[in-house]
Design a protein around this motif. Sequence first.
Motif, short mmCIF file in Angstrom:
data_model
loop_
_atom_site.label_atom_id
_atom_site.label_comp_id
_atom_site.label_asym_id
_atom_site.label_seq_id
_atom_site.Cartn_x
_atom_site.Cartn_y
_atom_site.Cartn_z
N LYS A 184 43.21 61.11 60.19
CA LYS A 184 43.00 62.03 61.31
C LYS A 184 44.08 61.79 62.36
O LYS A 184 44.35 60.64 62.73
N ASP A 185 44.69 62.87 62.81
CA ASP A 185 45.74 62.78 63.84
C ASP A 185 46.82 61.79 63.45
O ASP A 185 47.27 60.96 64.25
N SER A 186 47.23 61.85 62.17
CA SER A 186 48.31 61.02 61.62
C SER A 186 47.96 59.53 61.61
O SER A 186 48.86 58.68 61.53
N THR A 187 46.67 59.20 61.70
CA THR A 187 46.24 57.81 61.71
C THR A 187 45.25 57.57 60.58
O THR A 187 44.37 58.40 60.32
N TRP A 188 45.38 56.43 59.92
CA TRP A 188 44.49 56.06 58.82
C TRP A 188 43.46 55.02 59.26
O TRP A 188 43.76 54.14 60.06
N LYS A 189 42.27 55.13 58.70
CA LYS A 189 41.26 54.10 58.85
C LYS A 189 40.55 53.95 57.52
O LYS A 189 40.21 54.95 56.88
N THR A 190 40.35 52.72 57.07
CA THR A 190 39.70 52.49 55.80
C THR A 190 38.34 51.84 56.00
O THR A 190 38.13 51.06 56.94
N TYR A 191 37.41 52.19 55.12
CA TYR A 191 36.04 51.65 55.13
C TYR A 191 35.81 51.00 53.77
O TYR A 191 35.92 51.66 52.74
N GLN A 192 35.50 49.72 53.78
CA GLN A 192 35.35 48.97 52.54
C GLN A 192 34.06 48.18 52.52
O GLN A 192 33.45 47.90 53.56
N ASP A 193 33.68 47.80 51.31
CA ASP A 193 32.52 46.93 51.11
C ASP A 193 32.97 45.49 51.33
O ASP A 193 33.86 45.01 50.62
N PRO A 194 32.40 44.77 52.30
CA PRO A 194 32.81 43.38 52.53
C PRO A 194 32.61 42.49 51.31
O PRO A 194 33.27 41.46 51.18
N ASN A 195 31.73 42.90 50.40
CA ASN A 195 31.44 42.11 49.20
C ASN A 195 32.02 42.77 47.95
O ASN A 195 31.47 42.63 46.85
N ARG A 196 33.14 43.47 48.09
CA ARG A 196 33.65 44.30 47.00
C ARG A 196 34.25 43.51 45.84
O ARG A 196 34.39 44.03 44.74
N GLY A 197 34.64 42.26 46.05
CA GLY A 197 35.22 41.48 44.96
C GLY A 197 36.68 41.84 44.72
O GLY A 197 37.33 42.51 45.52
N ILE A 198 37.20 41.42 43.58
CA ILE A 198 38.63 41.56 43.28
C ILE A 198 39.00 43.00 42.98
O ILE A 198 40.04 43.49 43.40
N THR A 199 38.16 43.70 42.22
CA THR A 199 38.53 45.04 41.75
C THR A 199 38.32 46.13 42.79
O THR A 199 38.82 47.24 42.64
N GLY A 200 37.59 45.86 43.85
CA GLY A 200 37.30 46.89 44.84
C GLY A 200 36.19 47.81 44.37
O GLY A 200 35.49 47.53 43.40
N GLU A 201 36.02 48.93 45.07
CA GLU A 201 34.88 49.79 44.80
C GLU A 201 35.12 50.77 43.67
O GLU A 201 34.16 51.30 43.11
N LEU A 202 36.37 51.11 43.34
CA LEU A 202 36.69 52.04 42.27
C LEU A 202 35.93 53.35 42.42
O LEU A 202 35.14 53.75 41.57
N LEU A 203 36.16 54.06 43.52
CA LEU A 203 35.38 55.25 43.84
C LEU A 203 35.88 56.48 43.09
O LEU A 203 37.06 56.84 43.15
N ASN A 204 34.96 57.15 42.40
CA ASN A 204 35.24 58.41 41.71
C ASN A 204 35.20 59.61 42.64
O ASN A 204 35.92 60.58 42.45
#
Length: 246
Positions: free
Chosen positions: A159-179
């Motif tokens: 938004k407005d040329s700015t990024w923000k990410t939302y992640q699971d603090p317990n996501r582990g090595i592979t991350g969330e792998l969102l479809n």
Amino acid sequence: GLKELLYRTLFSNLTKFAQLPDLMSVAIDENDVVWIGTEGEGVIRIQGKGKTQMNVANSPVTSDYIRKIYVDKQNRKWFLTGMLAENWGDRFFKDMDEASGSFKGAFMYKDPNYENFPDWKILNTFTTDLPGNHFYRINKTSDGAMWFASASYGIAEYKDSTWKTYQDPNRGITGELLNCIYVNDAGDCYGGAQLNGLYKKEGDVLVRKPKEEFGYGNKNIKDVFVDDEGYVWIATIAGVDRCKDG
């Protein structure tokens, strides 16, 4: 269908193909222009009987693998790059490893006022502070924010040329792998994963909603939607579940 549309324009004096490319995505903008994402041939633009092609060789397009196209209310075209997995096993290997070179983030195209000055915006690790280039789905809210489901770093908001990410603090090595992703103006924001089921954005983090607690049938989620009554509809590889309050 789309193949017939392509065949009718196949022998125009513009771009020609020796054979019909594999089609990955399609969208129609407010001017009735058809945009087709292909697997390895870039973007095909069809207007009336005319057809043009945008690819790495002749444009700022970052990848010739266009897995998703989204047209927003400003008639801007948003393209997500990347190769589709051919089968269930490839989800663990091909998307993240062998085909990683086809994932080059996203790019936005706005129809130019003058033909020689198109409006492009490239969104990837080379042009922004994004942690990765693997986008799987895109959505938008009325405040102009674009929301992306990623393969390794949760949900990204632009938004407005700015990024923000939302992640699971317990996501582990592979991350969330969102479809997939669902977001609305009421503040609901969900992500569906390939391996770990449903996630919901709560504050600045993603919170996993296990299938045993939330009531859906399989952890491989293909799509998610919230209706006007507050029911969460979850499409998985095992069918569709409708959930509310667990």
